[in-house]
Design a protein around this motif. Structure first.
Motif, PDB file in Angstrom:
ATOM      1  N   LEU A  48       0.766  -1.252   0.062  1.00 13.05           N
ATOM      2  CA  LEU A  48      -0.162  -0.014  -0.070  1.00 13.05           C
ATOM      3  C   LEU A  48       0.765   1.230  -0.039  1.00 13.05           C
ATOM      4  CD1 LEU A  48      -2.668  -0.924   2.358  1.00 13.05           C
ATOM      5  CD2 LEU A  48      -2.922  -0.841  -0.122  1.00 13.05           C
ATOM      6  N   ALA A  49       2.157   1.017  -0.154  1.00 13.60           N
ATOM      7  CA  ALA A  49       3.022   2.314  -0.035  1.00 13.60           C
ATOM      8  C   ALA A  49       2.495   3.669  -1.011  1.00 13.60           C
ATOM      9  CB  ALA A  49       4.474   1.940  -0.383  1.00 13.60           C
ATOM     10  N   ASP A  50       2.073   3.182  -2.209  1.00 17.26           N
ATOM     11  CA  ASP A  50       1.732   4.288  -3.136  1.00 17.26           C
ATOM     12  C   ASP A  50       0.638   4.725  -3.104  1.00 17.26           C
ATOM     13  OD1 ASP A  50       4.224   3.576  -4.454  1.00 17.26           O
ATOM     14  OD2 ASP A  50       3.179   2.478  -6.088  1.00 17.26           O
ATOM     15  N   PHE A  51      -0.328   4.351  -1.938  1.00 16.21           N
ATOM     16  CA  PHE A  51      -1.778   4.878  -1.697  1.00 16.21           C
ATOM     17  C   PHE A  51      -1.870   5.185  -0.313  1.00 16.21           C
ATOM     18  CE2 PHE A  51      -1.625   1.257  -4.870  1.00 16.21           C
ATOM     19  CZ  PHE A  51      -2.236   1.759  -5.923  1.00 16.21           C
ATOM     20  N   TYR A  52      -0.894   4.952   0.362  1.00 14.22           N
ATOM     21  CA  TYR A  52      -1.199   5.312   2.032  1.00 14.22           C
ATOM     22  C   TYR A  52       0.049   5.912   2.556  1.00 14.22           C
ATOM     23  CZ  TYR A  52      -3.213   4.739   6.658  1.00 14.22           C
ATOM     24  OH  TYR A  52      -3.642   4.765   7.854  1.00 14.22           O
ATOM     25  N   LEU A  53      -0.260   6.775   3.374  1.00 13.55           N
ATOM     26  CA  LEU A  53       1.187   7.374   4.314  1.00 13.55           C
ATOM     27  C   LEU A  53       1.187   6.859   5.592  1.00 13.55           C
ATOM     28  CD1 LEU A  53       0.808  11.026   3.243  1.00 13.55           C
ATOM     29  CD2 LEU A  53       2.328   9.438   1.996  1.00 13.55           C
ATOM     30  N   PHE A  54       2.100   5.846   5.763  1.00 11.99           N
ATOM     31  CA  PHE A  54       2.457   5.256   7.031  1.00 11.99           C
ATOM     32  C   PHE A  54       3.396   6.059   8.037  1.00 11.99           C
ATOM     33  CE2 PHE A  54       1.531   1.845   4.054  1.00 11.99           C
ATOM     34  CZ  PHE A  54       0.246   1.086   4.888  1.00 11.99           C
TER      35      PHE A  54
END
Length: 56
Positions: A48-54
């Protein structure tokens, strides 16, 4: 892809892709969203790295 929330739970989601192109190469993968400490797993973060800021 079969997805489960934590390692001790059953699979709760199925992600599928369909195509009109016939392909004999079929892959089934699994993903666990949370690790044993309750944090998002490394694999989940990568997916999900491209869609969500962790947070770090």
């Amino acid at each position: 892809m079969l997805v489960k929330y934590t390692a001790d739970k059953d699979f709760s989601l199925s992600l599928m892709a369909f195509s009109f192109n016939q392909n004999d190469n079929f892959q089934c993968q699994s993903l666990c969203m949370r690790d044993d400490d309750g944090r998002y797993s490394q694999q989940f973060r990568q997916w999900l790295a491209d869609f969500y800021l962790f947070r770090k």
